[in-house]
Design an enzyme around this catalytic site. Sequence first.
Site, mmCIF file in Angstrom:
data_model
loop_
_atom_site.group_PDB
_atom_site.id
_atom_site.type_symbol
_atom_site.label_atom_id
_atom_site.label_comp_id
_atom_site.label_asym_id
_atom_site.label_seq_id
_atom_site.Cartn_x
_atom_site.Cartn_y
_atom_site.Cartn_z
ATOM 1 N N ASP A 162 49.446 48.570 41.478
ATOM 2 C CA ASP A 162 48.713 49.132 40.337
ATOM 3 C C ASP A 162 49.451 50.226 39.578
ATOM 4 O OD1 ASP A 162 46.601 47.617 41.277
ATOM 5 O OD2 ASP A 162 45.526 49.310 42.137
ATOM 6 N N GLU B 48 47.739 44.204 46.083
ATOM 7 C CA GLU B 48 47.645 44.674 44.703
ATOM 8 C C GLU B 48 48.698 45.752 44.466
ATOM 9 O OE1 GLU B 48 43.623 44.772 42.949
ATOM 10 O OE2 GLU B 48 44.067 46.855 42.423
ATOM 11 N N GLU C 266 47.695 52.769 36.880
ATOM 12 C CA GLU C 266 46.424 53.160 36.283
ATOM 13 C C GLU C 266 46.650 54.421 35.440
ATOM 14 O OE1 GLU C 266 42.876 51.711 39.172
ATOM 15 O OE2 GLU C 266 44.051 53.403 39.917
#
Length: 281
Positions: free
Chosen positions: A95, A93, A97
């Site tokens: 990311d 993953e 955020e």
Amino acid sequence: MIINLVRISSASVVSSGDFNKDFFVMWSPSHVNTSSDGRTRSLILDKDTGAGFASNEMFLFGQIDMQIKLIPGYSAGTVLAFYLSSDQPNRDEIDFEFLGNVTGQPYILQTNVYSDGFDNREERIYLWFDPTEDFHNYSILWNLHQIVFSVDSIPIRTFRNHADKGVAFPRWQPMSIKATLWNGDSWATRGGKDKVDWSKSPFIVSFANYTIDSCIWRGNPRFCRSNSPGNWWNWEDFSSLTPIQKRWFKWVRRYHMIYDYCQDNERFQGNLPKECSLPKY
């Protein structure tokens, strides 16, 4: 050989720019609004639910760009995630955020990388502009050499492929593109001290002008791992940051970084992850 080059190049795609064609709604379609021409989309969070969407295709390497306009005013406790994910038990993953904050305080942008199911690689910065006033471009370059997170073309983070030195790197699992808006007030703002104020909902995040220039997963990693003309991101020119990018990278880390897992000796009890002692570009 010519046939193979055609097959490899055909796996690379430049997106249509139409959210309705390239993405599907993951949950709460009532909280996803898309313009009539498919060029813009918004996610809505209220006391009932958040929402999310994901790409129809999965990809192995490439570059993803998305223009995003974040929640204005009081956004404490909200989390907007824009990321790539393989959805496997030992998932990879990559990311972005965006952690909301109380009115007048800056948004925090957290990045993270999962490799073979392991994460704990968070970095956080304060953005040097107000991301709620207008759209800004957030991009992920992912190739055989490195992952580069950029904001308005300024690299804010790298994660190099040091697999030869025993550091796991996302290089085998195809990933889909996702965007989700949700309530993270148990941790997102000041460690969970500032909660979502539902009287200020709905909270709305807008998306526009995305591009996907990546290798579509067709079951054979060889096509995506080549440095063919269609897979420009694997070329040597993109194996590291350019001199100008290095200067911007150092500027971000010197003036805007507020947390780096590689500096957190207490968290790792003095045993920092191996990549922390290796080159970042």
